[in-house]
Design an enzyme around this catalytic site. Structure first.
Site, PDB file in Angstrom:
ATOM      1  N   GLY A  86      52.380  39.045  44.545  1.00  9.84           N
ATOM      2  CA  GLY A  86      52.853  38.272  43.574  1.00  9.84           C
ATOM      3  C   GLY A  86      52.014  37.272  43.154  1.00  9.84           C
ATOM      4  O   GLY A  86      50.833  37.090  43.940  1.00  9.84           O
ATOM      5  N   GLY A  88      50.105  34.475  43.685  1.00 12.51           N
ATOM      6  CA  GLY A  88      49.560  33.525  44.657  1.00 12.51           C
ATOM      7  C   GLY A  88      48.962  32.338  44.312  1.00 12.51           C
ATOM      8  O   GLY A  88      48.903  31.437  45.001  1.00 12.51           O
ATOM      9  N   ARG A  89      48.268  32.352  43.339  1.00 11.40           N
ATOM     10  CA  ARG A  89      47.503  31.324  42.703  1.00 11.40           C
ATOM     11  C   ARG A  89      47.460  31.110  41.262  1.00 11.40           C
ATOM     12  O   ARG A  89      46.387  30.662  40.666  1.00 11.40           O
ATOM     13  CB  ARG A  89      45.986  31.257  43.277  1.00 11.40           C
ATOM     14  CG  ARG A  89      45.428  32.517  42.787  1.00 11.40           C
ATOM     15  CD  ARG A  89      44.016  32.398  43.319  1.00 11.40           C
ATOM     16  NE  ARG A  89      43.073  33.479  43.184  1.00 11.40           N
ATOM     17  CZ  ARG A  89      41.767  33.755  43.392  1.00 11.40           C
ATOM     18  NH1 ARG A  89      40.985  32.453  43.446  1.00 11.40           N
ATOM     19  NH2 ARG A  89      41.042  34.813  43.046  1.00 11.40           N
ATOM     20  N   ASP A 121      45.382  29.272  49.553  1.00 15.66           N
ATOM     21  CA  ASP A 121      45.327  27.747  48.985  1.00 15.66           C
ATOM     22  C   ASP A 121      45.852  27.722  47.590  1.00 15.66           C
ATOM     23  O   ASP A 121      45.902  26.549  47.213  1.00 15.66           O
ATOM     24  CB  ASP A 121      43.996  26.959  49.397  1.00 15.66           C
ATOM     25  CG  ASP A 121      42.780  27.496  48.675  1.00 15.66           C
ATOM     26  OD1 ASP A 121      42.956  28.341  47.924  1.00 15.66           O
ATOM     27  OD2 ASP A 121      41.709  27.278  49.096  1.00 15.66           O
ATOM     28  N   GLY A 122      45.929  28.805  47.121  1.00 13.58           N
ATOM     29  CA  GLY A 122      46.092  28.833  45.663  1.00 13.58           C
ATOM     30  C   GLY A 122      45.109  28.464  44.732  1.00 13.58           C
ATOM     31  O   GLY A 122      45.508  28.019  43.557  1.00 13.58           O
ATOM     32  N   ARG A 182      52.515  44.102  35.040  1.00 14.20           N
ATOM     33  CA  ARG A 182      51.543  45.173  35.860  1.00 14.20           C
ATOM     34  C   ARG A 182      52.509  46.526  36.263  1.00 14.20           C
ATOM     35  O   ARG A 182      53.593  46.372  36.429  1.00 14.20           O
ATOM     36  CB  ARG A 182      51.159  44.604  37.037  1.00 14.20           C
ATOM     37  CG  ARG A 182      50.335  43.134  36.830  1.00 14.20           C
ATOM     38  CD  ARG A 182      50.639  42.375  37.769  1.00 14.20           C
ATOM     39  NE  ARG A 182      50.525  40.815  37.976  1.00 14.20           N
ATOM     40  CZ  ARG A 182      49.538  40.165  37.898  1.00 14.20           C
ATOM     41  NH1 ARG A 182      48.374  40.895  38.346  1.00 14.20           N
ATOM     42  NH2 ARG A 182      49.227  38.900  37.388  1.00 14.20           N
ATOM     43  N   ASP A 250      48.366  46.583  40.941  1.00 12.92           N
ATOM     44  CA  ASP A 250      48.873  45.086  40.512  1.00 12.92           C
ATOM     45  C   ASP A 250      47.862  44.694  39.861  1.00 12.92           C
ATOM     46  O   ASP A 250      47.997  43.408  39.114  1.00 12.92           O
ATOM     47  CB  ASP A 250      49.121  44.301  41.876  1.00 12.92           C
ATOM     48  CG  ASP A 250      47.891  44.190  42.609  1.00 12.92           C
ATOM     49  OD1 ASP A 250      47.358  45.123  43.117  1.00 12.92           O
ATOM     50  OD2 ASP A 250      47.452  43.100  42.909  1.00 12.92           O
ATOM     51  N   ASN A 251      46.589  45.397  39.333  1.00 14.57           N
ATOM     52  CA  ASN A 251      45.806  44.794  38.530  1.00 14.57           C
ATOM     53  C   ASN A 251      45.601  45.698  37.148  1.00 14.57           C
ATOM     54  O   ASN A 251      44.527  45.537  36.475  1.00 14.57           O
ATOM     55  CB  ASN A 251      44.292  44.634  39.335  1.00 14.57           C
ATOM     56  CG  ASN A 251      44.205  43.828  40.251  1.00 14.57           C
ATOM     57  OD1 ASN A 251      44.877  42.477  40.070  1.00 14.57           O
ATOM     58  ND2 ASN A 251      43.101  43.872  41.133  1.00 14.57           N
TER      59      ASN A 251
END
Length: 458
Positions: A86, A88-89, A121-122, A182, A250-251
């Site tokens: 998902g 994440g950042r 840490d995003g 995606r 996912d890319n």
């Protein structure tokens, strides 16, 4: 070209995404704004202060998404399925139409933690943001369908990273992309048996991203588009000498647009085993295996779509990928040479001759295409190399007609515009040690000049 009061992603956000908030950064220093891309969606009028408010503080654009959306997805990472993915950042911040009526997303990288950050840490390093600018600008100039680096803002945090000197400077990147759906978005719905939601997502992609009315078999319609678009993407990577580095499912964007640049590289020589990611120990995503990798990812999409269509109907569409890729590869090589194709057999023979010549690694990829632009060899420091290793290329090219002129000043330069790791590191070093951004901005200008010289069709 203005924002729409009804961004269509809102119609599927209930199962596709989660509303999130951007991080509150200590500072926002504008480092890069892509006014060329901004003009395509009617945002080039923004002052720098307004730009930072929108793309550093993420105040919603007028009549657009009221809150950013972090997308949910799964995916295969180096062939291992991971359901714990998902955004994440990053998040989708807005949707806009361009001058061709296409829906485009403004998405972020480094905008803060989301429900999918896990232990991250995003954030995004400033070097990572700078590298994405260079990747997207170079790929666009070489005719690759890519996301655009829209904005880069330094955010004033000191980040710890295990794979580079730390602490290091932080940034938030905004990219303009033809959607962020995606293959992994469909894999997630399949894994969770959300068949109705998958049907809705399929209709969304066909109607809003492909701009087609959905027919009686939208899943087949979608797979046909993905096969064609991703095969063309793989072909364009080869002609550009580009290695994405992480071609996980996912890319892979469902629109066939290249995006999400981590450990990318341009290979200096025609080396099928060249890899971009230091952790790709098996060479799964090596330069010469990218088409195979992307095809494997598209197979995973087809497997997910068996929730909506039979395997007997999906398989023939999927099986067409290799042939479509080969044809697209020849066209991409002809386009980078700047010649009109002659025909499938003739073009394939020329491409194979070029591969044999470049495979000797006696001349770089960029130098070859520069010296042979429009199909005619100009005087070059590599004349002896060409005489020894490229005789068949010259013989075959004599039958081709130019598809572009060579009167642009770029073609009179002493060296081609390239983007290799040594220059990337030099650009970063100037920023890191002296806060000198001139090398980056000068390089972007040089890349765009090269792109103009190639005369790519709009």
């Amino acid at each position: 070209m203005t924002s729409s009061p009804q961004p269509p992603i809102r119609t599927i956000a209930d199962f596709l995404a989660d509303p999130v908030a951007a991080a509150d950064f200590p500072e926002t220093k504008l480092r890069f704004r892509n006014d060329r891309a901004a003009a395509s969606v009617g945002l080039d009028h923004l002052s720098d202060a307004e730009w930072v408010t929108a793309f550093g503080r993420f105040q919603p654009l007028a009549d657009n998404l009221p809150q950013p959306l972090a997308l949910r997805y799964h995916g295969h990472q180096f062939r291992s399925y991971n359901p714990d993915l998902g955004d994440g950042r990053g998040f989708t911040f807005a949707q806009l139409r361009d001058g061709h009526g296409r829906w485009l997303d403004l998405g972020t990288k480094g905008s803060g933690q989301t429900p999918y950050s896990r232990f991250g840490d995003g954030r995004l390093t400033l070097k990572g943001g700078m590298r994405e600018i260079l990747a997207t600008e170079m790929l666009e100039a070489l005719g690759v369908n890519t996301s655009k680096s829209f904005s880069l803002i330094e955010t004033g945090e000191a980040l710890q990273r295990g794979d580079e000197p730390s602490p290091t400077r932080s940034s938030v990147l905004v990219r303009l992309s033809h959607g962020h759906i995606r293959i992994g978005s469909f894999q997630r719905l399949s894994a969770l048996n959300l068949t109705e939601e998958m049907a809705r997502l399929t209709h969304y992609v066909v109607e809003h991203l492909y701009g087609e009315p959905a027919d009686d078999e939208p899943a087949l319609q979608l797979l046909e588009q993905v096969v064609r678009r991703t095969a063309r993407l793989a072909a364009s990577y080869m002609a550009a000498g580009f290695v994405h580095g992480v071609l996980n499912s996912d890319n892979i964007n469902i629109t066939g647009e290249s995006f999400d640049y981590g450990p990318w590289r341009f290979t200096p020589f025609w080396d099928p085993e060249f890899t971009a990611a230091y952790f790709d120990h098996q060479g799964l995503y090596a330069f010469g295996r990218q088409a195979q990798a992307i095809h494997w990812d598209v197979v995973q999409l087809a497997i997910a779509l068996t929730k909506l269509a039979s395997i007997e109907a999906l398989a023939p569409i999927l099986d067409a990928f290799p042939q479509i890729y080969e044809e697209a590869y020849s066209r991409a090589m002809m386009a980078r040479l700047g010649v009109h194709p002659l025909g499938e057999a003739e073009d394939l023979a020329l491409v194979q001759a070029i591969e044999r010549g470049l495979g000797t690694r006696t001349v770089g990829i960029d130098r070859f295409f520069f010296d042979w632009s429009s199909g005619r060899r100009r005087p070059s420091p590599y004349d002896a190399t060409y005489a020894e290793h490229f005789g068949e290329v010259e013989m075959r090219l004599a039958r081709y007609q130019p598809a572009r002129t060579t009167d642009h000043p770029y073609w009179s330069d002493a060296e081609p515009c390239s983007m290799h790791i040594e220059e990337v590191e030099a650009i970063w070093s100037a920023i890191d040690t002296s806060d000198d951004w001139s090398l980056l901005h000068n390089k972007v200008a040089a890349i765009r000049r090269m792109g103009e010289a190639h005369q790519w069709p709009n």
